[in-house]
Design an enzyme around this catalytic site. Structure first.
Site, PDB file in Angstrom:
ATOM      1  N   GLY A 187       0.805  -1.227   0.000  1.00 35.49           N
ATOM      2  CA  GLY A 187       0.000   0.000   0.000  1.00 35.49           C
ATOM      3  C   GLY A 187       0.838   1.278   0.000  1.00 35.49           C
ATOM      4  O   GLY A 187       0.311   2.372   0.149  1.00 35.49           O
ATOM      5  N   GLU A 190       0.919   3.715  -5.232  1.00 35.43           N
ATOM      6  CA  GLU A 190      -0.432   3.722  -5.811  1.00 35.43           C
ATOM      7  C   GLU A 190      -0.526   2.641  -6.890  1.00 35.43           C
ATOM      8  O   GLU A 190       0.499   2.193  -7.417  1.00 35.43           O
ATOM      9  CB  GLU A 190      -0.675   5.064  -6.517  1.00 35.43           C
ATOM     10  CG  GLU A 190      -0.398   6.283  -5.691  1.00 35.43           C
ATOM     11  CD  GLU A 190      -1.530   6.595  -4.738  1.00 35.43           C
ATOM     12  OE1 GLU A 190      -2.657   6.176  -4.996  1.00 35.43           O
ATOM     13  OE2 GLU A 190      -1.247   7.237  -3.713  1.00 35.43           O
ATOM     14  N   LYS A 205       7.169  19.064  -5.401  1.00 34.08           N
ATOM     15  CA  LYS A 205       7.559  19.541  -4.061  1.00 34.08           C
ATOM     16  C   LYS A 205       8.832  20.387  -4.134  1.00 34.08           C
ATOM     17  O   LYS A 205       8.954  21.412  -3.446  1.00 34.08           O
ATOM     18  CB  LYS A 205       7.742  18.345  -3.128  1.00 34.08           C
ATOM     19  CG  LYS A 205       6.429  17.586  -2.885  1.00 34.08           C
ATOM     20  CD  LYS A 205       6.688  16.219  -2.264  1.00 34.08           C
ATOM     21  CE  LYS A 205       5.395  15.444  -2.045  1.00 34.08           C
ATOM     22  NZ  LYS A 205       5.619  14.038  -1.709  1.00 34.08           N
TER      23      LYS A 205
HETATM   24  N1  HSE Z   1       3.055   9.881  -2.823  1.00 39.23           N
HETATM   25  C1  HSE Z   1       3.839  10.651  -1.902  1.00 39.23           C
HETATM   26  C2  HSE Z   1       5.028   9.829  -1.421  1.00 39.23           C
HETATM   27  C3  HSE Z   1       3.096  11.089  -0.679  1.00 39.23           C
HETATM   28  O1  HSE Z   1       5.190   8.673  -1.780  1.00 39.23           O
HETATM   29  O2  HSE Z   1       5.808  10.402  -0.676  1.00 39.23           O
HETATM   30  C4  HSE Z   1       2.216  12.274  -0.904  1.00 39.23           C
HETATM   31  O3  HSE Z   1       2.943  13.389  -1.300  1.00 39.23           O
END
Ligand code: HSE
Length: 435
Positions: A187, A190, A205
């Protein structure tokens, strides 16, 4: 004092966490904010879910526009994600004079300039602590805690999924594809993990952090983005033998010529603290001229860690709700008329060190030919290993670490090396940062 009313758009993982933490720590949060913060309206496509999380007692709707136009709502929390409907909703909330709290890094990296301009014109706040590195208060640190500094660079492990995959590849010696399947089963990743494994989420980011670190607009379209899908487990092993770990880093660096904004797998000396950030954890290293290096570490995702950031923003907005807009912390850390349109440099202009892996014929003079090309290109070798050829093999691997050079110079030298008849196939090139 009169409570502040929050409208929540999306009550999935983070929305549910926000609801739970606000309730659990209600008293402490009220003592901090000076007045109660309460969720009064929730929009979600899944009304059943919304009902079970909230237990009723709040307005529920499947029409998010009803929340952003609700006259009783003071702050809209956007947790829908993506650049589509979320953009329309945030702009509509701003138009209606609502403050906005969002965890949506994709939206801000791509449409942030438009959104902040609209918020500035309307005199409302758009807060986004949860958009970068989940529960780590890195936005607060960059925008306020480090405001004495000229920030020189930052480098972050800002995607937990890829850090988990890289940690597992190193620990278990497994190829990328196998670990990705494991991450999906657990999990972490995705069902469609493209944004994570291709570095796009980290680039969103890094774009946001570059803007508030240097006082420049969001320039996601200029970021260099390379994920971990092509990373070979052999390179993780060789890097380790040379004293390095490979991490997917988001890097923003200020140079005289412009700003470097890049995401790619990067070798880091294993003795650096950030090289030891394992599993799904996040960390951001920031270099300021006055403070030196500071490191921020924590959970970059998950219901309550992300809710922690969302609620911190709710408290901030509540405290500043009645302040004159010009007395609030500027959205991008610098006063709006002081944001400078500094160019993001193309990847060919980036200055960094390199890890090179070459497959070569095992004959006299091969190493001399390769090192001659590097010397002629003014590229200095920092370390090197040559593997023993396997039993009955006439070819072997050479691994070299170089000192810093401009990427276009490294590329030109690599093209010459690949043209040597004794070099087999393509040279594997990874970037290296000593941090
Ligand atoms: N999908 C991102 C990660 C978390 O794996 O860090 C949400 O920003």
């Amino acid at each position: 004092m009169k409570p502040i009313n929050v409208g929540l758009l999306g009550i999935g993982t983070v929305g549910g966490g926000t609801f739970t933490v606000l309730k659990r720590n209600e008293e402490e949060i009220t003592r901090r904010a000076g007045r109660p913060i309460r969720i009064t309206a929730v929009a979600d496509k899944n009304l059943e879910l919304a009902r079970s999380v909230t237990g009723g007692g709040v307005k529920l709707t499947d029409d998010a526009f009803a929340v952003v136009t609700d006259p009783e709502v003071d702050i809209v929390v956007e947790l829908i994600g993506g650049y589509g409907i979320a953009r329309e909703l945030v702009l509509k909330a701003i138009e209606n004079g609502k403050h906005v709290v969002t965890a949506n890094k994709a939206l801000l990296a791509v449409h942030g300039n438009e959104i902040f301009a609209a918020a500035q014109a309307r005199g409302v706040m758009v807060a986004f602590e949860a958009a970068v590195a989940g529960g780590i208060p890195i936005i607060k640190a960059l925008r306020e805690g480090l405001s004495a500094n000229r920030i020189q660079w930052l480098a972050g492990i800002i995607n937990g999924t890829t850090n988990f995959i890289l940690s597992e590849m190193r620990d278990k010696g497994l190829p990328f594809a196998d670990v990705l399947k494991e991450a999906q089963a657990l999990g972490y990743a995705e069902a469609d993990p493209t944004f994570d494994i291709e570095g796009i989420d980290a680039a969103h980011k890094a774009t946001i952090m570059s803007a508030i670190a240097f006082g420049i607009p969001m320039q996601f379209d200029k970021a260099y983005v390379e994920g971990i899908t092509k990373l070979d487990a052999a390179d993780i092993r060789y890097a380790e033998q040379l004293g390095y770990r490979i991490k997917l880093l988001g890097i923003a660096r200020r140079r005289d010529e412009g700003v470097e904004l890049r995401v790619h797998p990067t070798l880091i000396p294993e003795k650096r603290l950030i090289a030891n950030v394992e599993g799904a954890m996040n960390a951001v290293l920031v270099q300021g001229d006055a403070v030196g290096a500071t490191l921020y570490y924590g959970k970059g995702a998950g219901a309550e860690p992300t809710a922690s950031a969302v609620i911190a923003d709710l408290v901030d907005v509540t405290r500043l709700h009645t302040a004159d807009p010009e007395h609030r912390v500027p959205h991008l850390a610098f006063q709006p008329d002081q944001v400078q349109d500094v160019a993001v440099l193309p990847i060919e202009e980036v200055v960094t060190s390199y890890y090179l892996r070459l497959r070569v014929d095992d004959k006299p003079g091969v190493l001399a030919d390769i090192t001659r090309i590097l010397a002629d290109s003014d590229i200095s070798i920092d370390a090197m290993i040559q593997k023993e050829p396997g039993e009955g093999e006439a070819q072997t691997d050479i691994i070299m670490l170089t000192h810093q050079t401009v990427e276009k110079n490294a590329n030109a030298a690599i093209a010459k090396i690949e043209a040597l008849p004794v070099v087999v196939g393509k040279v594997t090139k990874l970037r290296l940062e000593n941090l």
